[in-house]
Design a protein around this motif. Structure first.
Motif, PDB file in Angstrom:
ATOM      1  N   MET A  78     -54.330 -14.553  -4.677  1.00 30.82           N
ATOM      2  CA  MET A  78     -53.180 -15.436  -4.878  1.00 30.82           C
ATOM      3  C   MET A  78     -51.888 -14.660  -4.626  1.00 30.82           C
ATOM      4  SD  MET A  78     -52.005 -17.429  -8.366  1.00 30.82           S
ATOM      5  CE  MET A  78     -53.650 -18.112  -8.589  1.00 30.82           C
ATOM      6  N   GLU A  79     -50.984 -15.239  -3.861  1.00 29.18           N
ATOM      7  CA  GLU A  79     -49.728 -14.580  -3.542  1.00 29.18           C
ATOM      8  C   GLU A  79     -48.793 -14.565  -4.750  1.00 29.18           C
ATOM      9  OE1 GLU A  79     -48.128 -16.672  -0.235  1.00 29.18           O
ATOM     10  OE2 GLU A  79     -49.299 -15.527   1.232  1.00 29.18           O
ATOM     11  N   LEU A 130     -45.619 -17.029  -9.406  1.00 26.66           N
ATOM     12  CA  LEU A 130     -44.326 -17.438  -9.937  1.00 26.66           C
ATOM     13  C   LEU A 130     -44.263 -18.948 -10.156  1.00 26.66           C
ATOM     14  CD1 LEU A 130     -41.901 -15.174  -7.874  1.00 26.66           C
ATOM     15  CD2 LEU A 130     -42.156 -15.176 -10.357  1.00 26.66           C
ATOM     16  N   LYS A 131     -44.821 -19.700  -9.222  1.00 31.08           N
ATOM     17  CA  LYS A 131     -44.825 -21.161  -9.363  1.00 31.08           C
ATOM     18  C   LYS A 131     -45.574 -21.581 -10.626  1.00 31.08           C
ATOM     19  CE  LYS A 131     -44.465 -22.422  -4.459  1.00 31.08           C
ATOM     20  NZ  LYS A 131     -45.184 -23.056  -3.304  1.00 31.08           N
ATOM     21  N   ILE A 132     -46.692 -20.899 -10.904  1.00 26.94           N
ATOM     22  CA  ILE A 132     -47.474 -21.216 -12.108  1.00 26.94           C
ATOM     23  C   ILE A 132     -46.657 -20.903 -13.358  1.00 26.94           C
ATOM     24  CG2 ILE A 132     -49.484 -20.511 -13.479  1.00 26.94           C
ATOM     25  CD1 ILE A 132     -51.003 -20.168 -10.851  1.00 26.94           C
ATOM     26  N   LEU A 133     -46.000 -19.747 -13.372  1.00 26.37           N
ATOM     27  CA  LEU A 133     -45.193 -19.366 -14.532  1.00 26.37           C
ATOM     28  C   LEU A 133     -44.030 -20.334 -14.740  1.00 26.37           C
ATOM     29  CD1 LEU A 133     -45.079 -15.502 -14.017  1.00 26.37           C
ATOM     30  CD2 LEU A 133     -46.291 -16.722 -15.825  1.00 26.37           C
ATOM     31  N   ILE A 134     -43.358 -20.677 -13.666  1.00 25.12           N
ATOM     32  CA  ILE A 134     -42.221 -21.600 -13.760  1.00 25.12           C
ATOM     33  C   ILE A 134     -42.684 -22.957 -14.266  1.00 25.12           C
ATOM     34  CG2 ILE A 134     -40.510 -22.883 -12.410  1.00 25.12           C
ATOM     35  CD1 ILE A 134     -40.391 -20.336 -10.580  1.00 25.12           C
ATOM     36  N   ARG A 135     -43.837 -23.414 -13.775  1.00 24.59           N
ATOM     37  CA  ARG A 135     -44.360 -24.712 -14.193  1.00 24.59           C
ATOM     38  C   ARG A 135     -44.660 -24.735 -15.687  1.00 24.59           C
ATOM     39  NH1 ARG A 135     -49.364 -25.640 -11.073  1.00 24.59           N
ATOM     40  NH2 ARG A 135     -50.377 -24.474 -12.749  1.00 24.59           N
ATOM     41  N   GLU A 136     -45.208 -23.623 -16.198  1.00 27.18           N
ATOM     42  CA  GLU A 136     -45.601 -23.598 -17.606  1.00 27.18           C
ATOM     43  C   GLU A 136     -44.447 -23.248 -18.534  1.00 27.18           C
ATOM     44  OE1 GLU A 136     -48.973 -21.622 -20.509  1.00 27.18           O
ATOM     45  OE2 GLU A 136     -49.412 -22.194 -18.460  1.00 27.18           O
ATOM     46  N   TYR A 137     -43.536 -22.431 -18.070  1.00 21.85           N
ATOM     47  CA  TYR A 137     -42.435 -21.985 -18.925  1.00 21.85           C
ATOM     48  C   TYR A 137     -41.104 -22.540 -18.424  1.00 21.85           C
ATOM     49  CZ  TYR A 137     -45.882 -18.788 -20.841  1.00 21.85           C
ATOM     50  OH  TYR A 137     -47.003 -18.251 -21.432  1.00 21.85           O
ATOM     51  N   GLY A 138     -40.880 -23.799 -18.697  1.00 19.07           N
ATOM     52  CA  GLY A 138     -39.574 -24.384 -18.427  1.00 19.07           C
ATOM     53  C   GLY A 138     -39.536 -25.446 -17.356  1.00 19.07           C
ATOM     54  N   THR A 178     -32.039 -14.670  -8.853  1.00 13.99           N
ATOM     55  CA  THR A 178     -33.017 -13.582  -8.823  1.00 13.99           C
ATOM     56  C   THR A 178     -34.421 -14.132  -8.640  1.00 13.99           C
ATOM     57  OG1 THR A 178     -31.661 -12.152 -10.222  1.00 13.99           O
ATOM     58  CG2 THR A 178     -34.015 -11.656 -10.129  1.00 13.99           C
ATOM     59  N   ILE A 179     -34.750 -15.196  -9.375  1.00 14.07           N
ATOM     60  CA  ILE A 179     -36.067 -15.826  -9.237  1.00 14.07           C
ATOM     61  C   ILE A 179     -36.244 -16.374  -7.834  1.00 14.07           C
ATOM     62  CG2 ILE A 179     -37.599 -17.638 -10.096  1.00 14.07           C
ATOM     63  CD1 ILE A 179     -37.145 -15.383 -12.087  1.00 14.07           C
ATOM     64  N   ALA A 180     -35.203 -17.009  -7.311  1.00 15.82           N
ATOM     65  CA  ALA A 180     -35.264 -17.564  -5.954  1.00 15.82           C
ATOM     66  C   ALA A 180     -35.503 -16.456  -4.925  1.00 15.82           C
ATOM     67  CB  ALA A 180     -33.974 -18.308  -5.638  1.00 15.82           C
ATOM     68  N   ASN A 181     -34.903 -15.295  -5.161  1.00  6.90           N
ATOM     69  CA  ASN A 181     -35.091 -14.159  -4.257  1.00  6.90           C
ATOM     70  C   ASN A 181     -36.524 -13.647  -4.306  1.00  6.90           C
ATOM     71  OD1 ASN A 181     -34.068 -12.114  -2.429  1.00  6.90           O
ATOM     72  ND2 ASN A 181     -34.234 -10.677  -4.140  1.00  6.90           N
ATOM     73  N   TRP A 182     -37.110 -13.584  -5.509  1.00  7.89           N
ATOM     74  CA  TRP A 182     -38.513 -13.175  -5.630  1.00  7.89           C
ATOM     75  C   TRP A 182     -39.416 -14.133  -4.874  1.00  7.89           C
ATOM     76  CZ3 TRP A 182     -38.818 -12.287 -11.673  1.00  7.89           C
ATOM     77  CH2 TRP A 182     -37.985 -11.211 -12.014  1.00  7.89           C
ATOM     78  N   ALA A 233     -38.576 -16.053  -2.310  1.00 14.60           N
ATOM     79  CA  ALA A 233     -38.349 -15.918  -0.875  1.00 14.60           C
ATOM     80  C   ALA A 233     -39.034 -14.681  -0.318  1.00 14.60           C
ATOM     81  CB  ALA A 233     -36.844 -15.863  -0.591  1.00 14.60           C
ATOM     82  N   GLN A 234     -39.013 -13.589  -1.074  1.00 11.22           N
ATOM     83  CA  GLN A 234     -39.631 -12.348  -0.613  1.00 11.22           C
ATOM     84  C   GLN A 234     -41.133 -12.299  -0.886  1.00 11.22           C
ATOM     85  OE1 GLN A 234     -37.522  -8.972  -2.223  1.00 11.22           O
ATOM     86  NE2 GLN A 234     -35.609  -9.492  -1.183  1.00 11.22           N
ATOM     87  N   ASN A 235     -41.607 -13.293  -1.657  1.00  7.58           N
ATOM     88  CA  ASN A 235     -43.036 -13.354  -2.018  1.00  7.58           C
ATOM     89  C   ASN A 235     -43.465 -12.060  -2.707  1.00  7.58           C
ATOM     90  OD1 ASN A 235     -45.565 -14.527  -2.247  1.00  7.58           O
ATOM     91  ND2 ASN A 235     -46.245 -13.822  -0.237  1.00  7.58           N
ATOM     92  N   GLN A 236     -42.605 -11.607  -3.626  1.00 11.23           N
ATOM     93  CA  GLN A 236     -42.876 -10.341  -4.317  1.00 11.23           C
ATOM     94  C   GLN A 236     -42.163 -10.320  -5.665  1.00 11.23           C
ATOM     95  OE1 GLN A 236     -41.460  -6.901  -2.238  1.00 11.23           O
ATOM     96  NE2 GLN A 236     -42.564  -5.456  -3.539  1.00 11.23           N
ATOM     97  N   ILE A 237     -42.869  -9.861  -6.696  1.00  9.51           N
ATOM     98  CA  ILE A 237     -42.245  -9.660  -7.999  1.00  9.51           C
ATOM     99  C   ILE A 237     -42.025  -8.160  -8.149  1.00  9.51           C
ATOM    100  CG2 ILE A 237     -42.380 -10.079 -10.482  1.00  9.51           C
ATOM    101  CD1 ILE A 237     -44.547 -12.153  -9.939  1.00  9.51           C
ATOM    102  N   PRO A 238     -40.792  -7.684  -8.169  1.00  6.94           N
ATOM    103  CA  PRO A 238     -40.536  -6.242  -8.262  1.00  6.94           C
ATOM    104  C   PRO A 238     -40.975  -5.680  -9.614  1.00  6.94           C
ATOM    105  CG  PRO A 238     -38.506  -7.466  -8.539  1.00  6.94           C
ATOM    106  CD  PRO A 238     -39.537  -8.466  -8.151  1.00  6.94           C
ATOM    107  N   GLU A 239     -41.042  -4.368  -9.698  1.00  4.97           N
ATOM    108  CA  GLU A 239     -41.484  -3.725 -10.940  1.00  4.97           C
ATOM    109  C   GLU A 239     -40.617  -4.146 -12.124  1.00  4.97           C
ATOM    110  OE1 GLU A 239     -41.734   0.467 -10.577  1.00  4.97           O
ATOM    111  OE2 GLU A 239     -43.262   0.435  -8.997  1.00  4.97           O
ATOM    112  N   GLY A 240     -39.301  -4.193 -11.892  1.00  2.00           N
ATOM    113  CA  GLY A 240     -38.405  -4.603 -12.964  1.00  2.00           C
ATOM    114  C   GLY A 240     -38.668  -6.030 -13.419  1.00  2.00           C
ATOM    115  N   GLY A 241     -39.002  -6.898 -12.471  1.00  2.00           N
ATOM    116  CA  GLY A 241     -39.305  -8.288 -12.794  1.00  2.00           C
ATOM    117  C   GLY A 241     -40.595  -8.407 -13.588  1.00  2.00           C
ATOM    118  N   ILE A 242     -41.587  -7.639 -13.199  1.00  2.00           N
ATOM    119  CA  ILE A 242     -42.853  -7.640 -13.939  1.00  2.00           C
ATOM    120  C   ILE A 242     -42.631  -7.171 -15.370  1.00  2.00           C
ATOM    121  CG2 ILE A 242     -45.104  -6.500 -14.107  1.00  2.00           C
ATOM    122  CD1 ILE A 242     -45.183  -6.560 -11.025  1.00  2.00           C
TER     123      ILE A 242
END
Length: 214
Positions: free
Chosen positions: A1-2, A7-15, A31-35, A37-46
Motif C-alpha cells: 500500500m502506498e 494517509l487517506k485511511i488516517l484522514i478518513r478515520e481521524y477527522g 503539509t498534509i497535502a504535500n505528503w 502529492a509526494q506520496n511519502q510521509i517524512p520521518e518527522g511526519g511519522i
C-alpha cells in the motif's frame, strides 16, 4: 500500500478532512497535502502521527507491513462507519474565549474522531481571555451537561445564552441562592463578570484540547 493510501485511511478515520487531521497530529493542511502529492510521509511526519495517535503502528506507517492496524477495514461495516464519523466540528462557529454572537455561520462541515474521548462537539477558539490555558486557534472538545447542578468548581465551560452568545470561561463555584453565575478568565487582563442564570440555555464542559505545535 502506498503512503498516499495510508494517509487517506488516517484522514478518513481521524477527522474526515486534511485540515482536521492536521490539527489532530499538530501540523498544517498544506503539509498534509504535500505528503499526499509526494506520496511519502517524512520521518518527522511519522513521528507526529505516532505521538498523536499511539494506536497507529510504526510498521504500518512506514510500509513494513501491509495489513492495516486493528480497527482499519478497507470495507467497513455500517457500525464501523458510524463509529468513524466522529463528533461534529463547527469550523465556522468559533467558541469565543471572550464572547461572540451566533448567527448564520453556525454550520457543521467536518467531524473529528478521537478514540475514547466522550465529546458532544468540537469548536475552534478565538480570543485570548483564556490564555495561557486555551489559546486562539486551539480546538476545544465539549460535552453537554444536564444542568447547572452538574458544574464542578474550577473547570472550564462553554456557556450558551438566550442572547445568542457563547463564552468559554472558568466557573469557580455556584451560589445556589444567587440568581447570578460568576464567570472567570484565565488571562488576568480580563475581570470576572456575572451572568443571570435564567439567561443560560446550555452549559458544556471543556473536556479536551487540540493544539497545533507549529
Amino acid at each position: 500500500m502506498e503512503a498516499r493510501e495510508r494517509l487517506k485511511i488516517l484522514i478518513r478515520e481521524y477527522g474526515g478532512t486534511q485540515k482536521v487531521f492536521a490539527s489532530i497530529i499538530g501540523t498544517t493542511q498544506p503539509t498534509i497535502a504535500n505528503w499526499m502529492a509526494q506520496n511519502q510521509i517524512p520521518e518527522g511526519g511519522i513521528a507526529k502521527i505516532c505521538r498523536a495517535l499511539p494506536e497507529v503502528s510504526f510498521e504500518w506507517l512506514t510500509g513494513q507491513e501491509e495489513t492495516p492496524r486493528r480497527g482499519y477495514q478497507e470495507q467497513p461495516s455500517t457500525a464501523d462507519m458510524t463509529m468513524r464519523v466522529g463528533q461534529p466540528y463547527y469550523s465556522r462557529m468559533p467558541a469565543s474565549a471572550g464572547q461572540l454572537e451566533m448567527g448564520d455561520e453556525d454550520v457543521t462541515v467536518e467531524h473529528i474522531s478521537i478514540p475514547g474521548m466522550k465529546v458532544t462537539a468540537y469548536f475552534p477558539v478565538v480570543g485570548n481571555s483564556m490564555d495561557p490555558t486555551i489559546q486562539s486557534g486551539d480546538i476545544v472538545g465539549i460535552r453537554r451537561l444536564d444542568g447547572l447542578d452538574r458544574i464542578r468548581p474550577n473547570d472550564i465551560y462553554l456557556i450558551f445564552t438566550r442572547d445568542n452568545e457563547r463564552m468559554l470561561k472558568r466557573i469557580k463555584g455556584i451560589n445556589q441562592q444567587s440568581p447570578y453565575l460568576t464567570l472567570y478568565s484565565d488571562n488576568p487582563a480580563y475581570d470576572p463578570f456575572d451572568i443571570l442564570k435564567e439567561q443560560i440555555v446550555g452549559v458544556y464542559k471543556a473536556v479536551c484540547l487540540i493544539r497545533s505545535l507549529e
